[in-house]
Write a protein that holds these residues in place. Sequence first.
Motif, short mmCIF file in Angstrom:
data_model
loop_
_atom_site.label_atom_id
_atom_site.label_comp_id
_atom_site.label_asym_id
_atom_site.label_seq_id
_atom_site.Cartn_x
_atom_site.Cartn_y
_atom_site.Cartn_z
N ILE A 60 0.81 -1.22 0.00
CA ILE A 60 0.00 0.00 0.00
C ILE A 60 0.85 1.28 0.00
N PRO A 61 1.83 1.44 0.93
CA PRO A 61 2.65 2.67 0.86
C PRO A 61 3.47 2.78 -0.42
N LEU A 62 3.87 1.64 -0.99
CA LEU A 62 4.58 1.67 -2.26
C LEU A 62 3.64 2.17 -3.36
N PHE A 63 2.38 1.72 -3.30
CA PHE A 63 1.37 2.14 -4.28
C PHE A 63 1.15 3.65 -4.22
N VAL A 64 0.98 4.18 -3.02
CA VAL A 64 0.74 5.62 -2.85
C VAL A 64 1.94 6.43 -3.33
N SER A 65 3.15 5.96 -3.01
CA SER A 65 4.37 6.65 -3.44
C SER A 65 4.49 6.66 -4.96
N ALA A 66 4.17 5.53 -5.58
CA ALA A 66 4.22 5.44 -7.04
C ALA A 66 3.20 6.39 -7.67
N MET A 67 2.02 6.51 -7.06
CA MET A 67 1.01 7.46 -7.55
C MET A 67 1.57 8.88 -7.58
N MET A 68 2.25 9.27 -6.50
CA MET A 68 2.82 10.61 -6.43
C MET A 68 3.88 10.80 -7.50
N PHE A 69 4.69 9.77 -7.71
CA PHE A 69 5.73 9.86 -8.74
C PHE A 69 5.11 10.08 -10.11
N TRP A 70 4.12 9.24 -10.47
CA TRP A 70 3.53 9.33 -11.82
C TRP A 70 2.75 10.63 -12.00
N ALA A 71 2.23 11.19 -10.91
CA ALA A 71 1.53 12.47 -11.01
C ALA A 71 2.46 13.55 -11.55
N ILE A 72 3.75 13.44 -11.25
CA ILE A 72 4.74 14.37 -11.78
C ILE A 72 5.22 13.92 -13.16
N GLN A 73 5.60 12.66 -13.27
CA GLN A 73 6.20 12.17 -14.51
C GLN A 73 5.26 12.32 -15.71
N GLU A 74 3.98 12.02 -15.52
CA GLU A 74 3.04 12.02 -16.63
C GLU A 74 2.67 13.43 -17.10
N GLN A 75 3.04 14.45 -16.34
CA GLN A 75 2.77 15.81 -16.81
C GLN A 75 3.73 16.22 -17.92
N GLY A 76 4.69 15.35 -18.22
CA GLY A 76 5.56 15.60 -19.36
C GLY A 76 4.81 15.62 -20.68
N LEU A 126 10.35 11.32 1.99
CA LEU A 126 10.98 11.27 3.32
C LEU A 126 10.20 10.34 4.25
N LEU A 127 8.87 10.44 4.24
CA LEU A 127 8.04 9.57 5.08
C LEU A 127 8.25 8.10 4.73
N LEU A 128 8.33 7.80 3.42
CA LEU A 128 8.54 6.42 2.98
C LEU A 128 9.88 5.89 3.46
N TYR A 129 10.91 6.73 3.39
CA TYR A 129 12.25 6.34 3.85
C TYR A 129 12.21 5.97 5.33
N LEU A 130 11.52 6.79 6.12
CA LEU A 130 11.43 6.55 7.57
C LEU A 130 10.61 5.30 7.89
N MET A 131 9.66 4.95 7.01
CA MET A 131 8.80 3.78 7.24
C MET A 131 9.42 2.47 6.74
N THR A 132 10.60 2.54 6.11
CA THR A 132 11.19 1.35 5.48
C THR A 132 11.28 0.13 6.38
N PRO A 133 11.78 0.24 7.62
CA PRO A 133 11.87 -0.96 8.47
C PRO A 133 10.51 -1.64 8.69
N LEU A 134 9.46 -0.84 8.89
CA LEU A 134 8.13 -1.40 9.10
C LEU A 134 7.61 -2.08 7.83
N ILE A 135 7.82 -1.43 6.69
CA ILE A 135 7.36 -2.01 5.42
C ILE A 135 8.06 -3.33 5.15
N GLN A 136 9.38 -3.38 5.39
CA GLN A 136 10.12 -4.62 5.15
C GLN A 136 9.66 -5.76 6.06
#
Length: 495
Positions: free
Chosen positions: A294-310, A478-488
Motif C-alpha cells: 500500500i505505501p509503495l502504491f501511494v508513493s508510485a502514484m505521487m511519482f507518476w503524477a509528476i512524470q506524466e505531466q511531461g 521522506l516519510l517512505l524512507y522513515l517507514m522502510t523498516p516497518l514495510i520490510q
Amino acid sequence: MFSKDEIVKSVPQKGFFGHPKGLMSLFFTEFWERFSYYGMRAILIYYMYYEVTQGGLGLDRTTANSIMAVYGSLVYMSGIIGGWIADRLLGTTRTVFYGGILIMLGHIVLSFPGGITPLFISMVLIIIGTGLLKPNISSIVGDLYSEKDVRRDSGFSIFYMGINMGGFLAPLIVGTVGLEYNFHLGFGLAAVGMALGLIVFLLTKKNNLGLAGSYVPNPMSKEERKKVLTQIGIGLLIVLVLGYILIQQGIMTIDVFTMTVSILGIVIPTLYFILMYRSNRTTADEKSRLLAYIPLFVSAMMFWAIQEQGSNILAQYADERVNLMIGSFKISPAWFQSLNPLFIITLAPIFAWLWVKLGDRQPSTPKKFSFGLFFAGMSFIVMIIPAYMNGTETLVNPFWLVLSFFLVVLGELLLSPVGLSATTKLAPGAFAAQTMSLWFMTNASAQAINAQVVKLYKPETEILYFGVIGVIALVIGLLLYLMTPLIQKYMRGVK
C-alpha cells in the motif's frame, strides 16, 4: 495449471544478453507497441488545441490538458480489465495479442481526417487494447524467471529499456511528421508501429516463451463463465444507454466526465486492495505483503503524477514558454517527449549493472522508491528557477526543461522497473496478473487526479504550481524512507 518450476524450465534460459530468450520477444513486441503509443501521444495534445486552420481540433488548452490526463488515466485503468481477462479467461499471451489488434485499429481510425468523434472512438479502442496488452506482457516477463533468480530486477530493467527505445524514436519520427506535415499521417505511422509489434510477437512466441503466459491462473467453470459474461454484457448495455441519455441531455459534459474518472482513480484501487485482502485464496503471508504494498502504491502514484505531466503541462510549456531556436535551427516541441526515453536508454544499463553488482547489498525496494520520489520532486522544483529569475513573460532556455526530464528519469529508474519486479514478488498467487494491473493503476490514479490538478496551471501560477507539487513529493519520499523498516517487516522475506 503448471507449476512455476515447469514454466521456467520450458523457457530457454540463455540467449538474450545472459537472460532468457523470451525476453527478446517481449522486448521487441513492447518496443513497437510503445512506438505506436508514444508516437500518438507526442502530437495528441497539439492536435487537440491547435486551431482548425493548423490541422487541429481547436479545443481550449485547459480542456485539452484534462482530456489528455483522463485518456492516460483510462489507458492504465483498463489494465484491471486486462488482468482479469488474463487470469480468468484467456491467459496472458492471448490477451496480449488481442490487445495489440485493438490498439492498431485505434490508430487507424485517427489516421483519417475527422472531428472530435473519431478522436474519442480511437481513444476507446486504444484504452481497451492497452489494458489488455500492457500489464500482461509485463506479467509474462515475470514468468521467465524463478522467484530467487538474481537476474530478475536486471531483466525488468532491460525490458524497460526496450519500452523506452520505442518511446525515444516515436516523437522524433511521428512528432516531426505530425507537426511538420500532417497530424493524420503521424497517427498512421503509429498504426504501422503496432502492426510490426504484432508480427514480432506471433513469429517468436512459440520458440522463445515456452509455457510462459500460456495458462489461465484462475479459470472459470463453464457455468460461471456463462453467468459472468451475461452480467458483463448487461452491464455494458446499461452503461452505453445511460451514457447516451446523459450526453443527449447535456448532463455528461467533459468536465463531469473528467471528475468521474478522477473519483474512480481513487475508488477502484481501494476496492481492489480490499477484495484481494479479504479473499480466501490469499494466504496470511500474502495478506501481509499486500499491506506492505500500500505505501509503495501511494508513493508510485505521487511519482507518476509528476512524470506524466511531461505529455501535457510540460508539452504545453515546451510549445509556449521555451525558446525553440538554437541559432538558426528550430526545435520541434514534440522532440522534448524523446528526452525521457533517451535518458532511460542511456542510464538503464547502468542501473541494471548496478543492481546485479550490489546483489544482496542493494537498497531495499522502499528505499529505492523514496530516492525516486526525491528526484521527481526536484524535477519540478527546478522549473521554478527560470520563472523566478526572469518572470513568466520571457522565453526560457530549453536546457531547464532538459534538466527537469533528466531528474525525473533518475527517479523513474529507481522506482518503475523496481516496482514491476516487486509487484510480481508481492502479488497473491491467485491474483498475479490482476496485481500487475493494480501496479499500472498507480499511473491511472495519478493521471485521474491530474485531470483536476492540471486545470490550476497558468503562466501566472507557474511558480506555485511546480513548487507545491515538488514539495509534496519530497515530503512523501521522506516519510517512505522513515517507514522502510516497518514495510520490510510486512514484506515477509521479500527484499
